[in-house]
Motif scaffolding. Structure first.
Motif, PDB file in Angstrom:
ATOM      1  N   ASN A  26       0.850  -1.183   0.000  1.00 16.99           N
ATOM      2  CA  ASN A  26       0.000   0.000   0.000  1.00 16.99           C
ATOM      3  C   ASN A  26       0.887   1.235   0.000  1.00 16.99           C
ATOM      4  O   ASN A  26       1.956   1.246   0.606  1.00 16.99           O
ATOM      5  N   LEU A  27       0.433   2.282  -0.680  1.00 22.00           N
ATOM      6  CA  LEU A  27       1.184   3.528  -0.739  1.00 22.00           C
ATOM      7  C   LEU A  27       1.253   4.140   0.656  1.00 22.00           C
ATOM      8  O   LEU A  27       0.228   4.401   1.278  1.00 22.00           O
ATOM      9  N   ASP A  28       2.452   4.331   1.141  1.00 23.51           N
ATOM     10  CA  ASP A  28       2.668   4.877   2.484  1.00 23.51           C
ATOM     11  C   ASP A  28       2.790   6.392   2.431  1.00 23.51           C
ATOM     12  O   ASP A  28       2.209   7.105   3.234  1.00 23.51           O
ATOM     13  N   SER A  29       3.573   6.890   1.458  1.00 21.28           N
ATOM     14  CA  SER A  29       3.732   8.333   1.308  1.00 21.28           C
ATOM     15  C   SER A  29       4.209   8.669  -0.099  1.00 21.28           C
ATOM     16  O   SER A  29       4.722   7.821  -0.819  1.00 21.28           O
ATOM     17  N   LEU A  30       4.004   9.916  -0.460  1.00 23.31           N
ATOM     18  CA  LEU A  30       4.407  10.455  -1.755  1.00 23.31           C
ATOM     19  C   LEU A  30       5.108  11.780  -1.496  1.00 23.31           C
ATOM     20  O   LEU A  30       4.555  12.657  -0.838  1.00 23.31           O
ATOM     21  N   VAL A  31       6.343  11.897  -1.988  1.00 23.19           N
ATOM     22  CA  VAL A  31       7.113  13.123  -1.823  1.00 23.19           C
ATOM     23  C   VAL A  31       7.320  13.731  -3.209  1.00 23.19           C
ATOM     24  O   VAL A  31       7.823  13.068  -4.110  1.00 23.19           O
ATOM     25  N   VAL A  32       6.912  14.986  -3.367  1.00 16.90           N
ATOM     26  CA  VAL A  32       7.109  15.706  -4.628  1.00 16.90           C
ATOM     27  C   VAL A  32       8.124  16.804  -4.368  1.00 16.90           C
ATOM     28  O   VAL A  32       7.937  17.645  -3.491  1.00 16.90           O
ATOM     29  N   SER A  33       9.213  16.777  -5.134  1.00 15.45           N
ATOM     30  CA  SER A  33      10.249  17.796  -4.982  1.00 15.45           C
ATOM     31  C   SER A  33      10.528  18.436  -6.335  1.00 15.45           C
ATOM     32  O   SER A  33      10.218  17.873  -7.387  1.00 15.45           O
ATOM     33  N   TYR A  34      11.121  19.616  -6.289  1.00 17.47           N
ATOM     34  CA  TYR A  34      11.404  20.406  -7.476  1.00 17.47           C
ATOM     35  C   TYR A  34      12.897  20.723  -7.494  1.00 17.47           C
ATOM     36  O   TYR A  34      13.424  21.234  -6.510  1.00 17.47           O
ATOM     37  N   PRO A  35      13.607  20.431  -8.594  1.00 10.56           N
ATOM     38  CA  PRO A  35      15.066  20.549  -8.609  1.00 10.56           C
ATOM     39  C   PRO A  35      15.598  21.962  -8.413  1.00 10.56           C
ATOM     40  O   PRO A  35      16.692  22.139  -7.897  1.00 10.56           O
ATOM     41  N   ALA A  38      14.144  23.985  -2.859  1.00 10.51           N
ATOM     42  CA  ALA A  38      14.201  23.037  -1.752  1.00 10.51           C
ATOM     43  C   ALA A  38      12.790  22.719  -1.246  1.00 10.51           C
ATOM     44  O   ALA A  38      12.617  21.900  -0.358  1.00 10.51           O
ATOM     45  N   PHE A  39      11.768  23.356  -1.814  1.00  7.47           N
ATOM     46  CA  PHE A  39      10.373  23.136  -1.437  1.00  7.47           C
ATOM     47  C   PHE A  39       9.971  21.697  -1.750  1.00  7.47           C
ATOM     48  O   PHE A  39      10.311  21.156  -2.796  1.00  7.47           O
ATOM     49  N   LYS A  40       9.238  21.063  -0.835  1.00  9.67           N
ATOM     50  CA  LYS A  40       8.722  19.717  -1.035  1.00  9.67           C
ATOM     51  C   LYS A  40       7.290  19.638  -0.545  1.00  9.67           C
ATOM     52  O   LYS A  40       6.907  20.336   0.386  1.00  9.67           O
ATOM     53  N   ALA A  41       6.530  18.776  -1.173  1.00  7.74           N
ATOM     54  CA  ALA A  41       5.182  18.468  -0.714  1.00  7.74           C
ATOM     55  C   ALA A  41       5.167  16.981  -0.360  1.00  7.74           C
ATOM     56  O   ALA A  41       5.609  16.146  -1.151  1.00  7.74           O
ATOM     57  N   VAL A  42       4.661  16.668   0.825  1.00  5.74           N
ATOM     58  CA  VAL A  42       4.629  15.289   1.295  1.00  5.74           C
ATOM     59  C   VAL A  42       3.180  14.910   1.577  1.00  5.74           C
ATOM     60  O   VAL A  42       2.480  15.608   2.305  1.00  5.74           O
ATOM     61  N   GLN A  43       2.735  13.803   0.981  1.00  5.12           N
ATOM     62  CA  GLN A  43       1.411  13.262   1.253  1.00  5.12           C
ATOM     63  C   GLN A  43       1.615  11.950   1.998  1.00  5.12           C
ATOM     64  O   GLN A  43       2.380  11.092   1.561  1.00  5.12           O
ATOM     65  N   ILE A  44       0.934  11.792   3.125  1.00  2.00           N
ATOM     66  CA  ILE A  44       1.063  10.604   3.955  1.00  2.00           C
ATOM     67  C   ILE A  44      -0.292   9.896   3.980  1.00  2.00           C
ATOM     68  O   ILE A  44      -1.307  10.504   4.328  1.00  2.00           O
ATOM     69  N   PHE A  45      -0.291   8.630   3.590  1.00  2.00           N
ATOM     70  CA  PHE A  45      -1.520   7.843   3.502  1.00  2.00           C
ATOM     71  C   PHE A  45      -1.528   6.834   4.647  1.00  2.00           C
ATOM     72  O   PHE A  45      -0.527   6.188   4.918  1.00  2.00           O
ATOM     73  N   ARG A  46      -2.700   6.670   5.299  1.00  2.00           N
ATOM     74  CA  ARG A  46      -2.753   5.744   6.433  1.00  2.00           C
ATOM     75  C   ARG A  46      -4.162   5.217   6.648  1.00  2.00           C
ATOM     76  O   ARG A  46      -5.088   5.599   5.946  1.00  2.00           O
ATOM     77  N   ASP A  47      -4.286   4.361   7.645  1.00  2.00           N
ATOM     78  CA  ASP A  47      -5.552   3.724   8.009  1.00  2.00           C
ATOM     79  C   ASP A  47      -6.166   2.987   6.811  1.00  2.00           C
ATOM     80  O   ASP A  47      -7.269   3.301   6.368  1.00  2.00           O
ATOM     81  N   TYR A  48      -5.444   2.008   6.305  1.00  2.00           N
ATOM     82  CA  TYR A  48      -5.933   1.221   5.173  1.00  2.00           C
ATOM     83  C   TYR A  48      -6.994   0.230   5.612  1.00  2.00           C
ATOM     84  O   TYR A  48      -6.905  -0.349   6.699  1.00  2.00           O
ATOM     85  N   ASN A  73      -7.489   0.292   0.226  1.00  2.00           N
ATOM     86  CA  ASN A  73      -7.935   1.686   0.179  1.00  2.00           C
ATOM     87  C   ASN A  73      -7.530   2.429   1.444  1.00  2.00           C
ATOM     88  O   ASN A  73      -7.826   1.973   2.542  1.00  2.00           O
ATOM     89  N   TYR A  74      -6.876   3.582   1.288  1.00  3.09           N
ATOM     90  CA  TYR A  74      -6.547   4.367   2.474  1.00  3.09           C
ATOM     91  C   TYR A  74      -7.760   5.162   2.907  1.00  3.09           C
ATOM     92  O   TYR A  74      -8.601   5.550   2.100  1.00  3.09           O
ATOM     93  N   LEU A  75      -7.859   5.396   4.201  1.00  2.00           N
ATOM     94  CA  LEU A  75      -8.991   6.129   4.758  1.00  2.00           C
ATOM     95  C   LEU A  75      -8.617   7.546   5.157  1.00  2.00           C
ATOM     96  O   LEU A  75      -9.486   8.390   5.330  1.00  2.00           O
ATOM     97  N   ARG A  76      -7.314   7.813   5.310  1.00  5.12           N
ATOM     98  CA  ARG A  76      -6.862   9.148   5.701  1.00  5.12           C
ATOM     99  C   ARG A  76      -5.628   9.550   4.896  1.00  5.12           C
ATOM    100  O   ARG A  76      -4.785   8.726   4.586  1.00  5.12           O
ATOM    101  N   LYS A  77      -5.565  10.845   4.607  1.00  5.67           N
ATOM    102  CA  LYS A  77      -4.405  11.399   3.911  1.00  5.67           C
ATOM    103  C   LYS A  77      -4.053  12.728   4.560  1.00  5.67           C
ATOM    104  O   LYS A  77      -4.912  13.575   4.776  1.00  5.67           O
ATOM    105  N   ASN A  78      -2.787  12.900   4.895  1.00  3.81           N
ATOM    106  CA  ASN A  78      -2.282  14.171   5.411  1.00  3.81           C
ATOM    107  C   ASN A  78      -1.343  14.750   4.365  1.00  3.81           C
ATOM    108  O   ASN A  78      -0.546  14.020   3.780  1.00  3.81           O
ATOM    109  N   THR A  79      -1.404  16.048   4.165  1.00  2.59           N
ATOM    110  CA  THR A  79      -0.503  16.720   3.238  1.00  2.59           C
ATOM    111  C   THR A  79       0.274  17.774   4.003  1.00  2.59           C
ATOM    112  O   THR A  79      -0.303  18.580   4.725  1.00  2.59           O
ATOM    113  N   VAL A  80       1.592  17.725   3.841  1.00  2.00           N
ATOM    114  CA  VAL A  80       2.474  18.671   4.499  1.00  2.00           C
ATOM    115  C   VAL A  80       3.347  19.308   3.424  1.00  2.00           C
ATOM    116  O   VAL A  80       3.950  18.605   2.617  1.00  2.00           O
ATOM    117  N   SER A  81       3.402  20.635   3.405  1.00  2.00           N
ATOM    118  CA  SER A  81       4.303  21.349   2.509  1.00  2.00           C
ATOM    119  C   SER A  81       5.479  21.841   3.335  1.00  2.00           C
ATOM    120  O   SER A  81       5.300  22.387   4.418  1.00  2.00           O
TER     121      SER A  81
END
Length: 102
Positions: A26-35, A38-48, A73-81
């Motif tokens: 199951n997808l645990d997290s997704l990190v989007v970065s820009y070269p 140094a800004f990153k967006a992190v999505q954390i998926f939990r409670d499957y 299916n995940y039930l919760r998603k947190n997004t942190v920039s």
């Protein structure tokens, strides 16, 4: 398990997505970065849940919906920039009902 995805415009790297999976595939997290930043967006998926994910395996959906990459299916998603200085600049939370619109 880890998966990477790179986006290019005119042969120049614009963004990098790194997908992290847990032992249940199951997808645990997704990190989007820009070269160029140094800004990153992190999505954390939990409670499957334990139900099979009905959209897993649809290649078209996997490109646009991280939900399609998980076994369940995940039930919760947190997004942190995270700013260039390492500070959290925005946090968002969503539950399963709200996920239908992502």
């Amino acid at each position: 398990m880890l998966k990477g995805e790179y986006s290019y415009v005119d042969e120049q790297l614009k963004s990098q997505k790194t997908f992290y999976f847990n032992s249940a595939k199951n997808l645990d997290s997704l990190v989007v970065s820009y070269p160029n930043s140094a800004f990153k967006a992190v999505q954390i998926f939990r409670d499957y849940d334990t139900k099979p994910n009905k959209i897993k395996g649809f290649m078209v959906l996997e490109e646009f919906l991280p939900r399609a990459l998980s076994t369940n299916n995940y039930l919760r998603k947190n997004t942190v920039s995270i700013s260039e200085t390492g500070e959290r600049v925005q946090t968002g939370r969503a539950t399963c009902a709200e996920q239908l619109f992502y």
